[in-house]
Scaffold this motif. Sequence first.
Motif, short mmCIF file in Angstrom:
data_model
loop_
_atom_site.label_atom_id
_atom_site.label_comp_id
_atom_site.label_asym_id
_atom_site.label_seq_id
_atom_site.Cartn_x
_atom_site.Cartn_y
_atom_site.Cartn_z
N PRO A 141 11.47 39.91 62.87
CA PRO A 141 12.70 40.58 63.29
C PRO A 141 12.45 41.99 63.85
O PRO A 141 13.20 42.46 64.71
N GLU A 142 11.38 42.63 63.38
CA GLU A 142 11.05 43.97 63.88
C GLU A 142 10.61 43.96 65.33
O GLU A 142 10.48 45.01 65.95
N MET A 143 10.39 42.76 65.87
CA MET A 143 9.91 42.65 67.25
C MET A 143 11.00 42.16 68.22
O MET A 143 10.71 41.65 69.27
N GLN A 144 12.26 42.35 67.87
CA GLN A 144 13.32 41.89 68.76
C GLN A 144 13.38 42.70 70.05
O GLN A 144 13.84 42.22 71.07
N ARG A 145 12.92 43.93 69.99
CA ARG A 145 12.78 44.77 71.18
C ARG A 145 11.34 45.27 71.20
O ARG A 145 10.87 45.87 70.24
N VAL A 186 -9.54 39.14 74.41
CA VAL A 186 -8.33 39.95 74.34
C VAL A 186 -8.26 40.56 72.95
O VAL A 186 -8.52 39.90 71.95
N GLN A 187 -7.91 41.83 72.92
CA GLN A 187 -7.67 42.53 71.66
C GLN A 187 -6.26 43.10 71.71
O GLN A 187 -5.83 43.58 72.76
N PHE A 188 -5.55 43.06 70.59
CA PHE A 188 -4.18 43.56 70.57
C PHE A 188 -3.79 44.00 69.17
O PHE A 188 -4.44 43.66 68.18
N ASP A 189 -2.71 44.76 69.09
CA ASP A 189 -2.09 45.12 67.83
C ASP A 189 -0.61 45.37 68.08
O ASP A 189 -0.19 45.55 69.22
N VAL A 190 0.17 45.39 67.00
CA VAL A 190 1.61 45.60 67.10
C VAL A 190 2.05 46.59 66.03
O VAL A 190 1.66 46.46 64.87
N THR A 191 2.85 47.56 66.45
CA THR A 191 3.48 48.48 65.50
C THR A 191 4.99 48.37 65.68
O THR A 191 5.48 48.09 66.77
N ASP A 192 5.72 48.60 64.59
CA ASP A 192 7.18 48.55 64.68
C ASP A 192 7.71 49.87 65.22
O ASP A 192 6.95 50.78 65.56
N ALA A 193 9.03 49.99 65.27
CA ALA A 193 9.66 51.17 65.84
C ALA A 193 9.33 52.44 65.07
O ALA A 193 9.33 53.53 65.64
N ALA A 194 9.00 52.32 63.78
CA ALA A 194 8.68 53.48 62.95
C ALA A 194 7.18 53.80 62.97
O ALA A 194 6.73 54.73 62.30
N GLY A 195 6.39 53.03 63.72
CA GLY A 195 4.96 53.27 63.79
C GLY A 195 4.15 52.55 62.73
O GLY A 195 2.94 52.71 62.65
N GLN A 196 4.82 51.73 61.91
CA GLN A 196 4.13 50.95 60.88
C GLN A 196 3.46 49.74 61.52
O GLN A 196 4.02 49.10 62.41
N VAL A 197 2.28 49.40 61.04
CA VAL A 197 1.53 48.28 61.60
C VAL A 197 2.20 46.96 61.21
O VAL A 197 2.38 46.68 60.03
N LEU A 198 2.59 46.19 62.21
CA LEU A 198 3.11 44.84 61.97
C LEU A 198 1.98 43.81 62.05
O LEU A 198 1.90 42.90 61.24
N VAL A 199 1.14 43.96 63.06
CA VAL A 199 -0.02 43.09 63.24
C VAL A 199 -1.21 44.01 63.46
O VAL A 199 -1.27 44.72 64.46
N GLY A 239 13.66 52.47 68.09
CA GLY A 239 14.06 51.09 67.84
C GLY A 239 13.26 50.05 68.60
O GLY A 239 13.65 48.89 68.64
N ILE A 240 12.14 50.46 69.19
CA ILE A 240 11.35 49.54 70.01
C ILE A 240 9.94 49.41 69.44
O ILE A 240 9.25 50.41 69.26
N ALA A 241 9.55 48.18 69.14
CA ALA A 241 8.19 47.92 68.67
C ALA A 241 7.22 48.05 69.84
O ALA A 241 7.62 48.00 71.00
N GLY A 248 13.10 35.00 72.74
CA GLY A 248 14.26 35.77 72.33
C GLY A 248 14.02 37.26 72.18
O GLY A 248 14.86 37.98 71.66
N VAL A 249 12.88 37.74 72.62
CA VAL A 249 12.54 39.15 72.52
C VAL A 249 12.99 39.87 73.80
O VAL A 249 12.83 39.33 74.89
N THR A 250 13.52 41.06 73.65
CA THR A 250 13.83 41.89 74.80
C THR A 250 12.61 42.75 75.09
O THR A 250 12.20 43.55 74.26
N VAL A 251 12.02 42.57 76.27
CA VAL A 251 10.85 43.36 76.66
C VAL A 251 11.36 44.59 77.40
O VAL A 251 12.00 44.48 78.44
N GLU A 252 11.08 45.75 76.82
CA GLU A 252 11.55 47.02 77.37
C GLU A 252 10.51 47.62 78.32
O GLU A 252 9.31 47.47 78.11
N ASP A 253 11.01 48.33 79.32
CA ASP A 253 10.11 48.98 80.29
C ASP A 253 9.43 50.22 79.71
O ASP A 253 8.33 50.56 80.10
#
Length: 182
Positions: free
Chosen positions: A37-41, A107-120, A74-76, A64-69
Amino acid sequence: MSFMKARRLFQASLLLATALALGACGFHLRENATLPPEMQRVHLTVNGGGELERHLARALQTSGVTVEDDSGAGIAELRVPVAAFSTETLSAGGYVRITEYAVRYQVQFDVTDAAGQVLVPHQRIDMSREYSYDASNTVGNASQVEEIQRSLNDDMVQAILFRLQAAGKHELAAPASAASTH
């Protein structure tokens, strides 16, 4: 029984047999990924952009994710700092002529939520495909490499989505490395 009825019966039984065979072998259509859910945007940053960025953005939107420019409140953030193809010689024939290559994709990747916390946490995925080189058909070889790269790119997008989906199901997946040779 008339010929037309027999033909329809045969076609129906053939269709039923095909459906049963596909079901028995485990075939199923790909579903949209269910992401955390933290990745909706999400703001997507891919080093070098290109096909991976376009295909990944499209796959995220389909899920179902909104990809922001731009990044913001509020944006992961999904970062892909490494997305690189390479080729490697696998075998050489007589007179040191190269006869087989491997196309590798990392490929290498990581994901952080809107607060900067590591999701992946930082993930690395390696994939490769092998092909035979024909010195008499260099144009065909170039198009073969392009098709392999397209195929690897499509598979990579699915692998990334599977990792993102797993992170949502298992609450922050540990870093892992996967290798795939098809």
